[in-house]
Design a protein around this motif. Structure first.
Motif, PDB file in Angstrom:
ATOM      1  N   LEU A 196       0.845  -1.189   0.000  1.00 25.03           N
ATOM      2  CA  LEU A 196       0.000   0.000   0.000  1.00 25.03           C
ATOM      3  C   LEU A 196       0.884   1.243   0.000  1.00 25.03           C
ATOM      4  O   LEU A 196       1.687   1.452   0.911  1.00 25.03           O
ATOM      5  N   ASP A 197       0.748   2.063  -1.030  1.00 26.35           N
ATOM      6  CA  ASP A 197       1.580   3.253  -1.199  1.00 26.35           C
ATOM      7  C   ASP A 197       0.801   4.479  -0.742  1.00 26.35           C
ATOM      8  O   ASP A 197      -0.237   4.814  -1.318  1.00 26.35           O
ATOM      9  N   LEU A 198       1.297   5.151   0.286  1.00 26.32           N
ATOM     10  CA  LEU A 198       0.660   6.359   0.808  1.00 26.32           C
ATOM     11  C   LEU A 198       1.588   7.566   0.670  1.00 26.32           C
ATOM     12  O   LEU A 198       1.479   8.525   1.425  1.00 26.32           O
ATOM     13  N   SER A 199       2.465   7.523  -0.320  1.00 26.42           N
ATOM     14  CA  SER A 199       3.386   8.635  -0.554  1.00 26.42           C
ATOM     15  C   SER A 199       2.682   9.723  -1.357  1.00 26.42           C
ATOM     16  O   SER A 199       1.582   9.542  -1.885  1.00 26.42           O
ATOM     17  N   ALA A 200       3.340  10.856  -1.468  1.00 22.06           N
ATOM     18  CA  ALA A 200       2.762  12.000  -2.174  1.00 22.06           C
ATOM     19  C   ALA A 200       2.483  11.701  -3.642  1.00 22.06           C
ATOM     20  O   ALA A 200       1.595  12.316  -4.248  1.00 22.06           O
ATOM     21  N   HIS A 201       3.226  10.763  -4.227  1.00 22.48           N
ATOM     22  CA  HIS A 201       3.084  10.467  -5.654  1.00 22.48           C
ATOM     23  C   HIS A 201       2.263   9.203  -5.915  1.00 22.48           C
ATOM     24  O   HIS A 201       2.196   8.739  -7.054  1.00 22.48           O
ATOM     25  N   ALA A 202       1.628   8.674  -4.890  1.00 17.64           N
ATOM     26  CA  ALA A 202       0.859   7.437  -5.043  1.00 17.64           C
ATOM     27  C   ALA A 202      -0.411   7.671  -5.842  1.00 17.64           C
ATOM     28  O   ALA A 202      -0.908   8.803  -5.959  1.00 17.64           O
ATOM     29  N   ASP A 203      -0.949   6.604  -6.388  1.00 14.91           N
ATOM     30  CA  ASP A 203      -2.229   6.649  -7.096  1.00 14.91           C
ATOM     31  C   ASP A 203      -3.336   6.809  -6.053  1.00 14.91           C
ATOM     32  O   ASP A 203      -3.573   5.913  -5.238  1.00 14.91           O
ATOM     33  N   ARG A 204      -4.022   7.941  -6.069  1.00 13.76           N
ATOM     34  CA  ARG A 204      -5.017   8.229  -5.036  1.00 13.76           C
ATOM     35  C   ARG A 204      -6.216   7.295  -5.101  1.00 13.76           C
ATOM     36  O   ARG A 204      -6.768   6.904  -4.069  1.00 13.76           O
ATOM     37  N   SER A 205      -6.629   6.934  -6.292  1.00 11.65           N
ATOM     38  CA  SER A 205      -7.795   6.052  -6.406  1.00 11.65           C
ATOM     39  C   SER A 205      -7.477   4.666  -5.846  1.00 11.65           C
ATOM     40  O   SER A 205      -8.316   4.042  -5.190  1.00 11.65           O
ATOM     41  N   VAL A 206      -6.266   4.193  -6.101  1.00 12.65           N
ATOM     42  CA  VAL A 206      -5.858   2.893  -5.561  1.00 12.65           C
ATOM     43  C   VAL A 206      -5.772   2.954  -4.045  1.00 12.65           C
ATOM     44  O   VAL A 206      -6.268   2.075  -3.342  1.00 12.65           O
ATOM     45  N   ALA A 207      -5.156   4.006  -3.538  1.00 10.81           N
ATOM     46  CA  ALA A 207      -5.015   4.149  -2.086  1.00 10.81           C
ATOM     47  C   ALA A 207      -6.371   4.270  -1.406  1.00 10.81           C
ATOM     48  O   ALA A 207      -6.610   3.639  -0.361  1.00 10.81           O
ATOM     49  N   ARG A 208      -7.274   5.065  -1.980  1.00 11.59           N
ATOM     50  CA  ARG A 208      -8.605   5.241  -1.390  1.00 11.59           C
ATOM     51  C   ARG A 208      -9.351   3.912  -1.352  1.00 11.59           C
ATOM     52  O   ARG A 208      -9.979   3.562  -0.345  1.00 11.59           O
ATOM     53  N   SER A 209      -9.284   3.164  -2.439  1.00 11.55           N
ATOM     54  CA  SER A 209      -9.981   1.875  -2.502  1.00 11.55           C
ATOM     55  C   SER A 209      -9.398   0.885  -1.503  1.00 11.55           C
ATOM     56  O   SER A 209     -10.146   0.187  -0.797  1.00 11.55           O
ATOM     57  N   TRP A 210      -8.081   0.818  -1.415  1.00  3.80           N
ATOM     58  CA  TRP A 210      -7.430  -0.133  -0.507  1.00  3.80           C
ATOM     59  C   TRP A 210      -7.723   0.230   0.941  1.00  3.80           C
ATOM     60  O   TRP A 210      -8.098  -0.622   1.752  1.00  3.80           O
ATOM     61  N   LEU A 211      -7.578   1.493   1.281  1.00  4.21           N
ATOM     62  CA  LEU A 211      -7.858   1.913   2.654  1.00  4.21           C
ATOM     63  C   LEU A 211      -9.315   1.637   3.029  1.00  4.21           C
ATOM     64  O   LEU A 211      -9.604   1.190   4.140  1.00  4.21           O
ATOM     65  N   SER A 212     -10.222   1.926   2.110  1.00  5.76           N
ATOM     66  CA  SER A 212     -11.657   1.737   2.382  1.00  5.76           C
ATOM     67  C   SER A 212     -12.007   0.273   2.629  1.00  5.76           C
ATOM     68  O   SER A 212     -13.031  -0.024   3.257  1.00  5.76           O
ATOM     69  N   SER A 213     -11.174  -0.631   2.128  1.00  3.46           N
ATOM     70  CA  SER A 213     -11.449  -2.064   2.299  1.00  3.46           C
ATOM     71  C   SER A 213     -10.961  -2.602   3.638  1.00  3.46           C
ATOM     72  O   SER A 213     -11.300  -3.730   4.019  1.00  3.46           O
ATOM     73  N   LEU A 214     -10.180  -1.800   4.370  1.00  2.00           N
ATOM     74  CA  LEU A 214      -9.618  -2.272   5.631  1.00  2.00           C
ATOM     75  C   LEU A 214     -10.628  -2.122   6.770  1.00  2.00           C
ATOM     76  O   LEU A 214     -11.372  -1.146   6.819  1.00  2.00           O
ATOM     77  N   PRO A 215     -10.661  -3.066   7.702  1.00  2.00           N
ATOM     78  CA  PRO A 215     -11.585  -2.962   8.837  1.00  2.00           C
ATOM     79  C   PRO A 215     -11.249  -1.753   9.702  1.00  2.00           C
ATOM     80  O   PRO A 215     -10.088  -1.487  10.002  1.00  2.00           O
ATOM     81  N   GLY A 216     -12.287  -1.016  10.084  1.00  2.00           N
ATOM     82  CA  GLY A 216     -12.090   0.138  10.946  1.00  2.00           C
ATOM     83  C   GLY A 216     -11.743   1.421  10.219  1.00  2.00           C
ATOM     84  O   GLY A 216     -11.548   2.460  10.857  1.00  2.00           O
ATOM     85  N   PHE A 217     -11.674   1.372   8.899  1.00  2.00           N
ATOM     86  CA  PHE A 217     -11.360   2.568   8.117  1.00  2.00           C
ATOM     87  C   PHE A 217     -12.637   3.134   7.506  1.00  2.00           C
ATOM     88  O   PHE A 217     -13.088   2.710   6.440  1.00  2.00           O
ATOM     89  N   GLY A 218     -13.239   4.117   8.207  1.00  2.00           N
ATOM     90  CA  GLY A 218     -14.412   4.789   7.687  1.00  2.00           C
ATOM     91  C   GLY A 218     -14.006   5.947   6.791  1.00  2.00           C
ATOM     92  O   GLY A 218     -12.822   6.256   6.630  1.00  2.00           O
ATOM     93  N   PRO A 219     -14.992   6.637   6.208  1.00  2.00           N
ATOM     94  CA  PRO A 219     -14.702   7.742   5.282  1.00  2.00           C
ATOM     95  C   PRO A 219     -13.853   8.841   5.897  1.00  2.00           C
ATOM     96  O   PRO A 219     -12.992   9.404   5.214  1.00  2.00           O
ATOM     97  N   TRP A 220     -14.075   9.174   7.199  1.00  2.00           N
ATOM     98  CA  TRP A 220     -13.296  10.259   7.799  1.00  2.00           C
ATOM     99  C   TRP A 220     -11.806   9.914   7.799  1.00  2.00           C
ATOM    100  O   TRP A 220     -10.976  10.739   7.403  1.00  2.00           O
TER     101      TRP A 220
END
Length: 290
Positions: A196-220
């Motif tokens: 999971l890439d959370l750097s400044a140059h990461a793909d935001r759509s990929v990061a948003r989708s991956w984070l959203s799939s993790l338990p305990g990760f709500g929209p905020w």
């Protein structure tokens, strides 16, 4: 010193497109600073940096026409990367005239923009660190979040000069947090280990989708990470209490769904709207300590 190695020191002026409103920019970094990793001393914000060839410390002092930057690096090859990280941290490459002009078209936001032109989004130099801190800060106060993070640094941080590098690897079972948050942390650490890439140059759509799939990760949590770690200028937090309080005071909708609909006219600059709305409250993140 890092492991007996002397740090190389040099200074640079970080220039930006004026105006720049420093209060929330440095105020937020100072108010949420993790003891041991960051500090505010004599008008200078300092923090450690994780770099391709080693580690370092950045010291940043705001002036009207530039930010004075002093870097201490274990490897001088990291100088350009370190400077880029500092610019990203302070959102110095944004054109505030473009953002302010767009937001001023909304008559409800125009007075806020006029009162604080050049407001920037405080970011981070380490996306993985910020995500870990975001999980530690879920459902607790700013002070409690800093305490949890400071304990983690004291137990697992890597010394860099007189500060410490924030740890990316540790056993979540050792955290003094509810079991549900330990599971959330374990899922985050596993995702980071899997790429999971959370750097400044990461793909935001990929990061948003991956984070959203993790338990305990709500929209905020997801949107906060996108805003601060990946530099998304359009991240939005309609469920945030401070945003809803500010929205009500301004005559904006307060329910998340209605506020999201109303926010469409602020695209693609909703992260800056978040900063303006937060600044309507009396909170230490909105001011630089005297």
């Amino acid at each position: 010193m890092l492991g007996g190695m002397r740090l190389n020191t040099f200074s640079e002026r970080l220039h930006f497109q004026s105006p720049l409103y420093p209060d929330n920019l440095f105020g937020h970094l100072i108010a949420t600073a993790v003891p041991g990793v960051e500090e505010w001393r004599d008008g200078v914000y300092r923090r450690t940096l994780r770099l391709p060839h080693g580690f370092g410390i950045a010291a940043l002092r705001p002036f009207p026409d530039h930010v004075a930057c002093t870097l201490e690096l274990s490897d001088s090859r990291d100088s350009n990367t370190a400077l880029d990280l500092c610019r990203f941290l302070l959102d110095l490459d944004t054109n505030p005239l473009t953002v302010d002009a767009a937001l001023s078209e909304d008559p409800l936001l125009a007075p806020l923009v006029s009162a604080a032109p050049g407001r920037r989004v405080p970011r981070t130099t380490d996306g993985a660190e910020f995500a870990i801190r975001a999980v530690l800060g879920q459902q607790v106060s700013t002070k409690a979040a800093r305490t949890h993070a400071a304990r983690l640094v004291a137990a697992h941080g890597t010394p860099v000069g007189d500060l410490f590098l924030f740890p990316h690897s540790f056993d979540p079972a050792t955290l003094a947090v509810p079991q549900s948050r330990r599971r959330t942390m374990a899922a985050l650490l596993a995702a980071l280990d899997e790429g999971l890439d959370l750097s400044a140059h990461a793909d935001r759509s990929v990061a948003r989708s991956w984070l959203s799939s993790l338990p305990g990760f709500g929209p905020w949590t997801v949107e906060t990470i996108l805003m601060r770690a990946l530099g998304d200028p359009d991240a939005f937090l309609p469920t945030d209490l401070g945003i809803r309080v500010a929205a009500e005071a301004l005559g904006l909708p307060t329910t998340p769904a209605a506020l999201v609909r109303r926010s469409e006219v602020w695209r693609p600059w909703r992260s800056y709207v978040v900063q303006h709305l937060w600044a309507t409250g009396d909170h230490e993140v909105n001011r630089i300590p005297a």
